[in-house]
Motif scaffolding. Structure first.
Motif, PDB file in Angstrom:
ATOM      1  N   UNK A 115      83.541  35.825 -60.017  1.00  0.00           N
ATOM      2  CA  UNK A 115      84.035  37.411 -59.618  1.00  0.00           C
ATOM      3  C   UNK A 115      83.325  38.269 -59.361  1.00  0.00           C
ATOM      4  N   UNK A 116      82.825  38.541 -60.345  1.00  0.00           N
ATOM      5  CA  UNK A 116      81.323  39.502 -61.152  1.00  0.00           C
ATOM      6  C   UNK A 116      80.839  39.636 -60.105  1.00  0.00           C
ATOM      7  N   UNK A 117      81.299  41.090 -59.206  1.00  0.00           N
ATOM      8  CA  UNK A 117      79.891  41.582 -57.803  1.00  0.00           C
ATOM      9  C   UNK A 117      78.548  41.167 -58.398  1.00  0.00           C
ATOM     10  N   UNK A 118      78.105  42.281 -59.602  1.00  0.00           N
ATOM     11  CA  UNK A 118      77.142  42.244 -60.076  1.00  0.00           C
ATOM     12  C   UNK A 118      76.623  40.700 -60.315  1.00  0.00           C
ATOM     13  N   UNK A 119      76.611  40.132 -60.748  1.00  0.00           N
ATOM     14  CA  UNK A 119      76.516  39.022 -60.911  1.00  0.00           C
ATOM     15  C   UNK A 119      76.200  37.987 -59.967  1.00  0.00           C
ATOM     16  N   UNK A 120      77.214  38.565 -58.694  1.00  0.00           N
ATOM     17  CA  UNK A 120      76.408  37.281 -57.291  1.00  0.00           C
ATOM     18  C   UNK A 120      74.812  37.828 -57.253  1.00  0.00           C
ATOM     19  N   UNK A 121      74.852  39.058 -57.065  1.00  0.00           N
ATOM     20  CA  UNK A 121      73.371  39.447 -56.961  1.00  0.00           C
ATOM     21  C   UNK A 121      72.279  38.222 -57.527  1.00  0.00           C
ATOM     22  N   UNK A 122      72.667  37.973 -58.595  1.00  0.00           N
ATOM     23  CA  UNK A 122      70.955  37.203 -59.472  1.00  0.00           C
ATOM     24  C   UNK A 122      71.070  35.897 -58.729  1.00  0.00           C
ATOM     25  N   UNK A 123      72.091  35.111 -58.271  1.00  0.00           N
ATOM     26  CA  UNK A 123      71.800  33.744 -57.670  1.00  0.00           C
ATOM     27  C   UNK A 123      70.706  33.906 -55.947  1.00  0.00           C
ATOM     28  N   UNK A 124      71.279  35.725 -55.362  1.00  0.00           N
ATOM     29  CA  UNK A 124      70.831  35.807 -54.244  1.00  0.00           C
ATOM     30  C   UNK A 124      69.652  36.471 -54.013  1.00  0.00           C
ATOM     31  N   UNK A 125      69.358  36.775 -55.202  1.00  0.00           N
ATOM     32  CA  UNK A 125      67.719  37.413 -55.501  1.00  0.00           C
ATOM     33  C   UNK A 125      66.959  36.020 -55.548  1.00  0.00           C
ATOM     34  N   UNK A 126      67.014  35.027 -55.971  1.00  0.00           N
ATOM     35  CA  UNK A 126      66.504  34.074 -57.523  1.00  0.00           C
ATOM     36  C   UNK A 126      66.366  34.038 -55.598  1.00  0.00           C
ATOM     37  N   UNK A 127      67.260  33.138 -54.763  1.00  0.00           N
ATOM     38  CA  UNK A 127      67.515  32.375 -53.186  1.00  0.00           C
ATOM     39  C   UNK A 127      66.254  33.085 -52.666  1.00  0.00           C
ATOM     40  N   UNK A 128      66.324  34.476 -52.426  1.00  0.00           N
ATOM     41  CA  UNK A 128      64.979  35.225 -51.189  1.00  0.00           C
ATOM     42  C   UNK A 128      63.422  34.879 -52.339  1.00  0.00           C
ATOM     43  N   UNK A 129      63.730  35.018 -53.613  1.00  0.00           N
ATOM     44  CA  UNK A 129      62.736  34.860 -54.042  1.00  0.00           C
ATOM     45  C   UNK A 129      62.051  33.053 -53.807  1.00  0.00           C
ATOM     46  N   UNK A 130      63.197  32.263 -54.147  1.00  0.00           N
ATOM     47  CA  UNK A 130      62.919  31.180 -53.927  1.00  0.00           C
ATOM     48  C   UNK A 130      62.004  30.706 -52.781  1.00  0.00           C
ATOM     49  N   UNK A 131      62.343  30.795 -51.273  1.00  0.00           N
ATOM     50  CA  UNK A 131      62.054  30.684 -50.431  1.00  0.00           C
ATOM     51  C   UNK A 131      60.718  31.547 -49.850  1.00  0.00           C
ATOM     52  N   UNK A 132      60.953  32.122 -50.419  1.00  0.00           N
ATOM     53  CA  UNK A 132      59.799  32.967 -50.002  1.00  0.00           C
ATOM     54  C   UNK A 132      58.314  32.751 -50.758  1.00  0.00           C
TER      55      UNK A 132
END
Length: 314
Positions: A182-199
């Motif tokens: 539920x913590x919003x700040x934690x959700x940024x981690x997988x999202x940023x990882x996903x962005x870098x991974x696809x690049x």
């Protein structure tokens, strides 16, 4: 220990002096004297060395401080990990008067100092997660006390990003768990990882996009919204378009107006050669949303369809 902290060129004698001073601080920390080391780090930030054309920039100085600490922590003593975790927690208790701060930084003096102290902590912690990947999970709660997007981004980039991208997809399940918390700040981690991974690895597009749905519940949060659009934009610009088309097909029934707007924004921004399947899938999805509720999308559907080269007319 791999060093990714690039710094500007300065006089070699001055560079050695800063480096040695912070190796000494690392030895204090290993000996348990956290407070003396912290005081000296603050003194360095408040009184950066003079150069011929002014003062050493605080961002560069922070990297040099971290470099010295990392070198002193060769072998990764537990006190180095403990000190940096402690520094992240106590940074908000300290005002750092940085003389080279611009008007924005000086207006936010308290927070500005917090960001630099925490950035140093994160740059050192990155050495630990590089060599001891298992410690990453115990450091994730640090994100909960982020003061803003810059603070969270520094933490993610320096502490977690390289480790989770390198070890993907072994840790995909762990990232999905973090995304669902539920913590919003934690959700940024997988999202940023996903962005870098696809690049970097288009073959992982489907697996990276699978990290997004657990974060949709928090898309009304401005920072989560920004991170979701970052991941979607990375998928459009660098990812496998077939995998992205399949992902978009699962989004058809989604009624989050923010998510619909995020997808429209994603298609409206990049100027690339569209894969025919992705063009068709994106156009059908966006046109269906537009037909049902054009006001909800606030003109973003029209912009997206124009970028795809199609019209809202049936």
């Amino acid at each position: 220990m791999h060093d990714r902290l690039t710094v500007a060129h300065i006089d070699e004698g001055l560079a050695r002096e800063i480096f040695g001073r912070n190796v000494l601080n690392s030895q204090r920390i290993i000996g348990g004297d956290f407070e003396t080391a912290l005081v000296d780090i603050i003194v360095q930030l408040e009184d950066p060395p003079a150069l011929q054309d002014g003062r050493l920039q605080v961002n560069d100085l922070a990297k040099r401080i971290a470099r010295g600490l990392r070198q002193g922590f060769a072998g990764l003593p537990p006190n180095g990990l403990d000190f940096c975790s402690w520094l992240w927690d106590v940074a908000p208790l300290h005002y750092v008067a940085i003389p080279s701060a611009n008007e924005f930084g000086m207006a936010r003096g308290f927070q500005y100092g917090v960001l630099h102290l925490r950035k140093i902590a994160c740059m050192v912690l990155g050495a630990y997660t590089d060599e001891q990947p298992q410690v990453a999970a115990q450091l994730v709660p640090m994100l909960d006390s982020s003061v803003d997007w810059v603070d969270a981004r520094n933490c993610i980039i320096h502490v977690f990003l390289e480790r989770y991208v390198r070890d993907f997809p072994v840790d995909a399940a762990e990232l999905r768990t973090i995304a669902a918390e539920p913590a919003a700040w934690r959700k940024l981690l997988p999202l940023v990882v996903a962005a870098r991974l696809m690049s970097l690895h288009a073959d992982y597009t489907a697996e990276a996009l699978a990290l997004l749905p657990p974060t949709f519940e928090a898309i009304s949060n401005t920072n989560v919204y920004a991170a979701i659009t970052l991941a979607l934009r990375s998928a459009v610009m660098y990812g496998n378009h077939g995998a992205l088309a399949s992902f978009l097909n699962t989004c058809t029934p989604i009624e989050h107006p923010e998510l619909r707007r995020a997808i429209c924004e994603t298609f409206a921004r990049p100027r690339i050669h569209w894969d025919p399947v992705l063009r068709r899938t994106g156009a059908e999805l966006i046109r269906a949303w537009h037909d049902v509720s054009p006001q909800q999308l606030a003109g973003k559907a029209e912009a997206a369809l124009a970028a795809l080269g199609v019209s809202t007319a049936r």
